[in-house]
Scaffold this active site. Structure first.
Site, PDB file in Angstrom:
ATOM      1  N   GLU A 214      38.700  50.764   6.776  1.00 57.48           N
ATOM      2  CA  GLU A 214      39.467  49.518   6.778  1.00 57.48           C
ATOM      3  C   GLU A 214      40.590  49.521   7.811  1.00 57.48           C
ATOM      4  O   GLU A 214      40.992  48.473   8.324  1.00 57.48           O
ATOM      5  CB  GLU A 214      40.033  49.217   5.391  1.00 57.48           C
ATOM      6  CG  GLU A 214      38.977  48.818   4.353  1.00 57.48           C
ATOM      7  CD  GLU A 214      38.346  50.006   3.636  1.00 57.48           C
ATOM      8  OE1 GLU A 214      38.566  51.167   4.059  1.00 57.48           O
ATOM      9  OE2 GLU A 214      37.612  49.783   2.640  1.00 57.48           O
TER      10      GLU A 214
ATOM     11  N   PHE B  45      40.851  49.237 -12.768  1.00 55.44           N
ATOM     12  CA  PHE B  45      40.130  50.009 -11.750  1.00 55.44           C
ATOM     13  C   PHE B  45      40.300  49.336 -10.385  1.00 55.44           C
ATOM     14  O   PHE B  45      40.116  48.130 -10.246  1.00 55.44           O
ATOM     15  CB  PHE B  45      38.640  50.095 -12.115  1.00 55.44           C
ATOM     16  CG  PHE B  45      37.835  50.811 -11.073  1.00 55.44           C
ATOM     17  CD1 PHE B  45      38.070  52.151 -10.786  1.00 55.44           C
ATOM     18  CD2 PHE B  45      36.856  50.145 -10.351  1.00 55.44           C
ATOM     19  CE1 PHE B  45      37.347  52.803  -9.805  1.00 55.44           C
ATOM     20  CE2 PHE B  45      36.118  50.794  -9.375  1.00 55.44           C
ATOM     21  CZ  PHE B  45      36.370  52.131  -9.102  1.00 55.44           C
ATOM     22  N   GLN B  46      40.668  50.118  -9.404  1.00 58.94           N
ATOM     23  CA  GLN B  46      40.900  49.664  -8.022  1.00 58.94           C
ATOM     24  C   GLN B  46      41.950  48.559  -7.934  1.00 58.94           C
ATOM     25  O   GLN B  46      41.854  47.651  -7.105  1.00 58.94           O
ATOM     26  CB  GLN B  46      39.592  49.238  -7.356  1.00 58.94           C
ATOM     27  CG  GLN B  46      38.672  50.446  -7.159  1.00 58.94           C
ATOM     28  CD  GLN B  46      37.563  50.216  -6.176  1.00 58.94           C
ATOM     29  OE1 GLN B  46      37.046  49.116  -6.067  1.00 58.94           O
ATOM     30  NE2 GLN B  46      37.163  51.272  -5.479  1.00 58.94           N
TER      31      GLN B  46
ATOM     32  N   LYS C 227      39.396  38.365  -7.992  1.00 61.26           N
ATOM     33  CA  LYS C 227      37.955  38.144  -8.083  1.00 61.26           C
ATOM     34  C   LYS C 227      37.624  36.866  -8.861  1.00 61.26           C
ATOM     35  O   LYS C 227      36.721  36.106  -8.474  1.00 61.26           O
ATOM     36  CB  LYS C 227      37.295  39.358  -8.743  1.00 61.26           C
ATOM     37  CG  LYS C 227      35.796  39.333  -8.653  1.00 61.26           C
ATOM     38  CD  LYS C 227      35.174  40.664  -9.005  1.00 61.26           C
ATOM     39  CE  LYS C 227      33.661  40.601  -8.814  1.00 61.26           C
ATOM     40  NZ  LYS C 227      33.006  41.867  -9.108  1.00 61.26           N
TER      41      LYS C 227
ATOM     42  N   MET D  71      51.884  65.112  23.488  1.00 64.61           N
ATOM     43  CA  MET D  71      53.244  64.577  23.502  1.00 64.61           C
ATOM     44  C   MET D  71      54.161  65.380  22.577  1.00 64.61           C
ATOM     45  O   MET D  71      55.339  65.609  22.896  1.00 64.61           O
ATOM     46  CB  MET D  71      53.231  63.090  23.098  1.00 64.61           C
ATOM     47  CG  MET D  71      54.561  62.405  23.247  1.00 64.61           C
ATOM     48  SD  MET D  71      55.232  62.567  24.920  1.00 64.61           S
ATOM     49  CE  MET D  71      54.706  61.038  25.675  1.00 64.61           C
TER      50      MET D  71
HETATM   51  C1  LIG Z   1      49.216  58.420  13.070  1.00 60.09           C
HETATM   52  C2  LIG Z   1      50.167  59.251  13.860  1.00 60.09           C
HETATM   53  N1  LIG Z   1      50.468  60.497  13.466  1.00 60.09           N
HETATM   54  C3  LIG Z   1      51.324  61.259  14.184  1.00 60.09           C
HETATM   55  C4  LIG Z   1      51.918  60.767  15.306  1.00 60.09           C
HETATM   56  C5  LIG Z   1      52.903  61.607  16.109  1.00 60.09           C
HETATM   57  N2  LIG Z   1      52.396  61.850  17.463  1.00 60.09           N
HETATM   58  C6  LIG Z   1      52.788  61.132  18.528  1.00 60.09           C
HETATM   59  S1  LIG Z   1      51.994  61.552  19.947  1.00 60.09           S
HETATM   60  C7  LIG Z   1      51.128  62.750  19.150  1.00 60.09           C
HETATM   61  C8  LIG Z   1      50.145  63.593  19.905  1.00 60.09           C
HETATM   62  C9  LIG Z   1      48.980  62.815  20.374  1.00 60.09           C
HETATM   63  O1  LIG Z   1      47.969  63.698  20.809  1.00 60.09           O
HETATM   64  P1  LIG Z   1      46.748  63.192  21.648  1.00 60.09           P
HETATM   65  O2  LIG Z   1      46.143  62.012  21.011  1.00 60.09           O
HETATM   66  O3  LIG Z   1      45.847  64.345  21.892  1.00 60.09           O
HETATM   67  O4  LIG Z   1      47.407  62.661  22.975  1.00 60.09           O
HETATM   68  P2  LIG Z   1      48.207  63.423  24.137  1.00 60.09           P
HETATM   69  O5  LIG Z   1      49.654  63.351  23.808  1.00 60.09           O
HETATM   70  O6  LIG Z   1      47.708  64.829  24.191  1.00 60.09           O
HETATM   71  O7  LIG Z   1      47.873  62.640  25.347  1.00 60.09           O
HETATM   72  C10 LIG Z   1      51.466  62.801  17.793  1.00 60.09           C
HETATM   73  C11 LIG Z   1      50.919  63.785  16.838  1.00 60.09           C
HETATM   74  C12 LIG Z   1      51.599  59.439  15.652  1.00 60.09           C
HETATM   75  N3  LIG Z   1      52.156  58.851  16.701  1.00 60.09           N
HETATM   76  N4  LIG Z   1      50.714  58.720  14.938  1.00 60.09           N
END
Ligand SMILES: Cc1ncc(C[n+]2csc(CCOP(=O)(O)OP(=O)(O)O)c2C)c(N)n1
Length: 598
Positions: free
Chosen positions: A75, A137-138, A187, A498
């Site tokens: 979803e 439920f749900q 529903k 990052m």
């Molecule tokens: C749902 C979610 N969880 C955690 C984060 C924190 N976060 C920001 S950037 C990042 C790393 C992203 O890694 P990747 O997709 O491999 O991209 P890269 O930075 O290596 O280009 C994380 C964990 C986030 N932004 N969103």
């Protein structure tokens, strides 16, 4: 699945279609809902069925050919797909889910759409009204849960209210500051019948968003722009949302004004235009950020002074008079004190500005432009090539070259997002899909899917990271099932780049849980989903992989292995001022020893 079974389960546009029901006949709520969607021109629903929404799915089966349902695999994907559909087309995106877990799975998407002002309507099934509050439920109190992350939400208590609610929901989603609206449909209400007629107008006396700005304030803003030498236009997603690009271009050219778009504003001003300073903010260009730091006049249009843009608030545009054009009165004076507030739709206000522009040649701003050009020349975006490895920035440049910047570019969140923003030249509005406010990893693939459905004749490119892609990659199945044309490029740096960058810069390179220890083989994974998989590991392989990938119709996943410990620069450290921008690591420093990313 056998093809016979697949045909039986999917919609067949060649089947004889039932005529639209006559408005006078009583209809079930479930049918009324779908007729309302069609009245709104919403002919595509991203959804996932379940018990509480079964009546609606039953009606859907009877309406094949009139309304398209895209069965997502989660979803969250339905909501991001509705966002991608909305942002790329300018229409309201629609998602539909069941109660309880189906509904709670939409929260990230709703919060994302709320932060980025994206017009979507999400319909959730709910348990029957007599069960609400009984821990049935749900059952989940989705109206309560989504109150802080929707522009508005409704619980439909009576089928007679349904058409009015749908009409209002679409109006609220698209008008004023756009945003997500949720309709929770029990529903039993979807089973009740009544006569259907769709209202021709909404009646919401307490909601009257202003479109036009106050004429005197508009005139004041124009006078300031004409007479202040060191002025800059800071433009955001509101210009894209209002389709204000043409008026913005005319204004900037007529007044010879430098322009800097935010991450959400990319595409609203041509990136290659000589007046464009490049992106503003934490990873924006030196020239754009310094222009804000040194300007005497900042004109913000459809932008909201996000902390990733302002940096340290006390130092933000310290010398500048600030004009702020925004559709949302709550955004004005929220983070930054504004001298000339103008509440109105970005395009309408820009057009009002054009009407009162002074006659005569554009101001020269020679000294200001000299300074800006010096900054651009002395501190361009730059990176160091290394033999044998694909640099992420080189990858983005190669993507720009192969698409000529004409693709709809979706991204996920992380370093790849910032490098794409820096190096991928978004040429048009509605061609850049990214999660700006919430920063949602996993947004990219479903958003790209929504755009591919809304704009089947455009190339849709997803730039993702090896971490982000794994959050919603099950939507590959949806993309393949719907026969979409999506080019997925994984900037594979083998880590959560990052976060690794922040750990390197602010935690003495003490890496903590950023290397994921195991990665699936993305090429085989693509093949397992019925897509094409390709991989480039060395610079000399890159162009052949991109050429083959972009020449192949359908879903293609290109796994591009890039250098691991590369950092995104420039960078304004969180909470620092624009003038504290860091351009690159100390050039003379010895390269660090390799370190385990565990
Ligand atoms: C749902 C979610 N969880 C955690 C984060 C924190 N976060 C920001 S950037 C990042 C790393 C992203 O890694 P990747 O997709 O491999 O991209 P890269 O930075 O290596 O280009 C994380 C964990 C986030 N932004 N969103």
């Amino acid at each position: 699945m056998s093809s016979a079974r697949a045909t039986a389960l999917s919609s067949n546009p060649n089947e004889p279609q039932p005529a639209p029901a006559s408005p006078a006949e009583p209809m079930r709520g479930a049918r009324i809902l779908l007729e309302c969607l069609l009245e709104e021109g919403a002919d595509t629903i991203f959804g996932y069925p379940g018990g509480a929404i079964l009546h609606v799915y039953d009606e859907l089966a009877k309406m094949r050919g009139r309304i398209r349902h895209v069965l997502v695999r989660h979803e969250q994907g339905a909501v991001h797909a509705a966002e991608g559909y909305a942002r790329s087309s300018g229409r309201v995106g629609v998602a539909m889910v069941t109660s309880g877990p189906g509904a709670t799975n939409t929260i990230t998407g709703l919060a994302n759409a709320y932060m980025d002002s994206t017009p979507i309507v999400v319909i959730s099934g709910q348990v029957a009204t007599h069960l609400i509050g009984n821990d049935a439920f749900q059952e989940a109190d989705i109206v309560g849960i989504t109150r802080p992350c929707t522009k508005y939400n409704y619980l439909v208590r009576d089928v007679h209210e349904l058409a009015v609610i749908v009409k209002e929901a679409f109006y609220l989603a698209r008008s004023g500051r756009p945003g997500p609206v949720l309709i929770d449909l029990p529903k039993d209400v979807s089973a009740q019948s009544c006569a259907f007629s769709y209202p021709s107008r909404v009646d919401l006396p307490s909601y009257r968003p202003s479109t036009l700005g106050h004429p005197l304030q508009v005139r004041r803003a124009v006078e300031l722009m004409a007479k202040t030498e060191k002025a800059v236009l800071y433009v955001g997603g509101g210009v894209v949302a209002s389709n204000g690009s043409a008026a913005l271009l005319t204004l900037a050219e007529r007044l010879n004004l430098p322009v800097t778009p935010t991450l959400m504003g990319l595409g609203c001003f041509p990136s290659g235009h000589e007046l464009c300073l490049g992106m503003l903010g934490m990873h924006g260009t030196y020239a754009a950020n310094m222009a804000m730091a040194k300007a005497d006049l900042v004109v913000a249009i459809g932008a909201r002074f996000d902390d990733r843009v302002t940096g340290k608030l006390e130092e933000f545009a310290k010398h500048a008079t600030i004009v702020h054009v925004d559709i949302d009165p709550a955004s004005v004076n929220k983070n930054v004190k504004v001298d000339v507030p103008i509440v109105g739709d970005a395009k309408s206000v820009l057009e009002q500005m054009l009407e009162v522009l002074p006659e005569g040649p554009a101001p020269g701003r020679d000294a200001w432009w000299n300074t800006l050009r010096t900054w651009q020349r002395d501190f361009p975006l730059s990176y160091r090539d290394e033999p044998g490895v694909i640099k992420p920035q080189a990858l983005m440049r190669a993507l720009a070259a192969i698409t000529r910047g004409e693709a709809i570019c979706a991204t996920d969140v992380g370093q790849h997002q910032m490098w794409a923003a820096q190096y991928y030249p978004v040429r048009h509005g509605r061609s850049w899909l990214t999660s700006g406010g919430l920063g949602t990893m996993g947004y990219g693939l479903p958003a790209a899917m929504g755009a591919a459905l809304a704009k089947p004749h455009r190339t849709v490119l997803l730039v993702t990271g090896d971490g982000s892609f794994q959050m919603t990659l099950q939507e590959l199945a949806t993309c393949v099932a719907e026969n979409l044309d999506v080019k997925v490029v994984i900037m594979n740096n083998g880590c959560l780049g990052m976060v690794r960058q922040w750990q390197e810069l602010f935690y003495s390179r003490r890496y903590s849980e950023v290397g994921m220890k195991f990665f699936p083989d993305f090429v085989k994974l693509a093949e397992a989903y019925g897509a094409k998989g390709l991989r480039a590991t060395k610079p000399e392989e890159l162009s052949a992989v991109l050429e083959e990938g972009f020449a192949t119709r359908g879903v293609v996943v290109m796994d591009v292995i890039v250098s691991e410990e590369e950092n995104v620069y420039p960078m304004i450290p969180a909470g620092a001022a624009h003038y504290e921008i860091v351009m690159a690591p100390d050039a003379g420093a010895a390269p660090p020893e390799p370190r385990d990313l565990a």
